[in-house]
Design a protein around this motif. Structure first.
Motif, PDB file in Angstrom:
ATOM      1  N   GLU A 126       0.835  -1.208   0.000  1.00  0.00           N
ATOM      2  CA  GLU A 126       0.000   0.000   0.000  1.00  0.00           C
ATOM      3  C   GLU A 126       0.866   1.254   0.000  1.00  0.00           C
ATOM      4  O   GLU A 126       1.992   1.234   0.508  1.00  0.00           O
ATOM      5  N   SER A 127       0.328   2.329  -0.535  1.00  0.00           N
ATOM      6  CA  SER A 127       1.003   3.624  -0.509  1.00  0.00           C
ATOM      7  C   SER A 127      -0.037   4.734  -0.566  1.00  0.00           C
ATOM      8  O   SER A 127      -1.209   4.482  -0.855  1.00  0.00           O
ATOM      9  N   GLY A 128       0.416   5.956  -0.269  1.00  0.00           N
ATOM     10  CA  GLY A 128      -0.455   7.114  -0.421  1.00  0.00           C
ATOM     11  C   GLY A 128      -1.016   7.676   0.863  1.00  0.00           C
ATOM     12  O   GLY A 128      -1.721   8.683   0.842  1.00  0.00           O
ATOM     13  N   GLY A 129      -0.718   7.051   1.991  1.00  0.00           N
ATOM     14  CA  GLY A 129      -1.220   7.583   3.245  1.00  0.00           C
ATOM     15  C   GLY A 129      -0.519   8.878   3.626  1.00  0.00           C
ATOM     16  O   GLY A 129       0.445   9.295   3.004  1.00  0.00           O
ATOM     17  N   MET A 171     -10.547  -7.712  -4.550  1.00  0.00           N
ATOM     18  CA  MET A 171      -9.646  -6.817  -3.824  1.00  0.00           C
ATOM     19  C   MET A 171     -10.445  -6.026  -2.801  1.00  0.00           C
ATOM     20  O   MET A 171     -11.556  -5.554  -3.082  1.00  0.00           O
ATOM     21  N   LYS A 172      -9.852  -5.871  -1.621  1.00  0.00           N
ATOM     22  CA  LYS A 172     -10.545  -5.214  -0.526  1.00  0.00           C
ATOM     23  C   LYS A 172      -9.643  -4.211   0.175  1.00  0.00           C
ATOM     24  O   LYS A 172      -8.424  -4.359   0.177  1.00  0.00           O
ATOM     25  N   TRP A 173     -10.257  -3.221   0.768  1.00  0.00           N
ATOM     26  CA  TRP A 173      -9.595  -2.297   1.685  1.00  0.00           C
ATOM     27  C   TRP A 173     -10.224  -2.488   3.067  1.00  0.00           C
ATOM     28  O   TRP A 173     -11.443  -2.645   3.194  1.00  0.00           O
ATOM     29  N   HIS A 174      -9.374  -2.443   4.074  1.00  0.00           N
ATOM     30  CA  HIS A 174      -9.784  -2.531   5.468  1.00  0.00           C
ATOM     31  C   HIS A 174      -9.055  -1.422   6.212  1.00  0.00           C
ATOM     32  O   HIS A 174      -8.115  -0.828   5.689  1.00  0.00           O
ATOM     33  N   TYR A 179      -5.370  -1.104   5.128  1.00  0.00           N
ATOM     34  CA  TYR A 179      -4.776  -2.311   4.583  1.00  0.00           C
ATOM     35  C   TYR A 179      -5.494  -2.731   3.300  1.00  0.00           C
ATOM     36  O   TYR A 179      -6.720  -2.634   3.200  1.00  0.00           O
ATOM     37  N   CYS A 180      -4.726  -3.238   2.385  1.00  0.00           N
ATOM     38  CA  CYS A 180      -5.246  -3.801   1.144  1.00  0.00           C
ATOM     39  C   CYS A 180      -5.122  -5.313   1.227  1.00  0.00           C
ATOM     40  O   CYS A 180      -4.143  -5.832   1.798  1.00  0.00           O
ATOM     41  N   TRP A 225      -2.261 -10.010   2.321  1.00  0.00           N
ATOM     42  CA  TRP A 225      -2.424  -8.691   2.938  1.00  0.00           C
ATOM     43  C   TRP A 225      -1.147  -7.880   2.827  1.00  0.00           C
ATOM     44  O   TRP A 225      -0.040  -8.414   2.881  1.00  0.00           O
ATOM     45  N   GLY A 226      -1.323  -6.580   2.737  1.00  0.00           N
ATOM     46  CA  GLY A 226      -0.200  -5.670   2.802  1.00  0.00           C
ATOM     47  C   GLY A 226       0.118  -5.287   4.235  1.00  0.00           C
ATOM     48  O   GLY A 226      -0.565  -5.722   5.173  1.00  0.00           O
ATOM     49  N   GLN A 227       1.132  -4.454   4.381  1.00  0.00           N
ATOM     50  CA  GLN A 227       1.570  -4.022   5.714  1.00  0.00           C
ATOM     51  C   GLN A 227       0.819  -2.797   6.210  1.00  0.00           C
ATOM     52  O   GLN A 227       0.925  -2.443   7.390  1.00  0.00           O
ATOM     53  N   GLY A 228       0.089  -2.148   5.329  1.00  0.00           N
ATOM     54  CA  GLY A 228      -0.728  -1.017   5.739  1.00  0.00           C
ATOM     55  C   GLY A 228      -0.072   0.329   5.494  1.00  0.00           C
ATOM     56  O   GLY A 228       1.158   0.442   5.396  1.00  0.00           O
ATOM     57  N   THR A 229      -0.903   1.355   5.404  1.00  0.00           N
ATOM     58  CA  THR A 229      -0.438   2.732   5.268  1.00  0.00           C
ATOM     59  C   THR A 229      -1.260   3.610   6.207  1.00  0.00           C
ATOM     60  O   THR A 229      -2.481   3.454   6.294  1.00  0.00           O
ATOM     61  N   GLN A 230      -0.591   4.498   6.915  1.00  0.00           N
ATOM     62  CA  GLN A 230      -1.255   5.311   7.928  1.00  0.00           C
ATOM     63  C   GLN A 230      -1.966   6.502   7.291  1.00  0.00           C
ATOM     64  O   GLN A 230      -1.373   7.239   6.494  1.00  0.00           O
ATOM     65  N   VAL A 231      -3.206   6.698   7.677  1.00  0.00           N
ATOM     66  CA  VAL A 231      -3.972   7.880   7.305  1.00  0.00           C
ATOM     67  C   VAL A 231      -4.365   8.601   8.585  1.00  0.00           C
ATOM     68  O   VAL A 231      -4.973   7.998   9.472  1.00  0.00           O
ATOM     69  N   THR A 232      -4.000   9.855   8.681  1.00  0.00           N
ATOM     70  CA  THR A 232      -4.332  10.668   9.841  1.00  0.00           C
ATOM     71  C   THR A 232      -5.110  11.894   9.382  1.00  0.00           C
ATOM     72  O   THR A 232      -4.625  12.649   8.536  1.00  0.00           O
TER      73      THR A 232
END
Length: 115
Positions: free
Chosen positions: A5-8, A33-36, A94-95, A105-112
């Motif tokens: 994942e990217s873009g957070g 494909m899913k987002w969580h 997460y994707c 699963w990916g490792q995740g990207t932080q969105v704040t």
């Protein structure tokens, strides 16, 4: 198999972000494909799905009308366009690629979302 994942990032309330997810090592077009997301102190929750053949999309009630999931099977990518962001959207996103018992699963990207 790799899912990345990217873009957070940090965005103000009412703002927008676009997350991307690149998958490799699998037949991308064969997977839903899913987002969580997982907010601090909360369980991981499902956000959106895009189905592998029809491209039909589904959203959780909390993001419906604000988020849009899309996929590009030629580039093995899935995106999540997030508009009208709220502080409650703050989470690690997460994707995942899922089909027939397989799940990656990916490792995740932080969105704040904060002012």
């Amino acid at each position: 198999v790799q899912v990345v994942e990217s873009g957070g990032g940090l965005v103000q309330p009412g703002g927008s972000l676009r997350l991307s997810c690149a998958a490799s090592g699998l037949t991308f077009s064969s997977f839903n494909m899913k987002w969580h997301r997982q907010a601090p102190g909360k369980e991981r929750e499902w956000v959106a799905t895009i189905f592998k053949i029809s491209g039909t999309t589904m959203y959780s009630d909390s993001v419906k009308g604000r988020f849009t999931i899309s996929r590009d099977n030629a580039k093995n990518t899935v995106s999540l366009q997030m508009n009208s962001l709220e502080p409650e959207d703050t989470a690690v996103y997460y994707c995942s690629a899922q089909w027939a018992g397989e799940s990656y699963w990916g490792q995740g990207t932080q969105v704040t979302v904060s002012s």
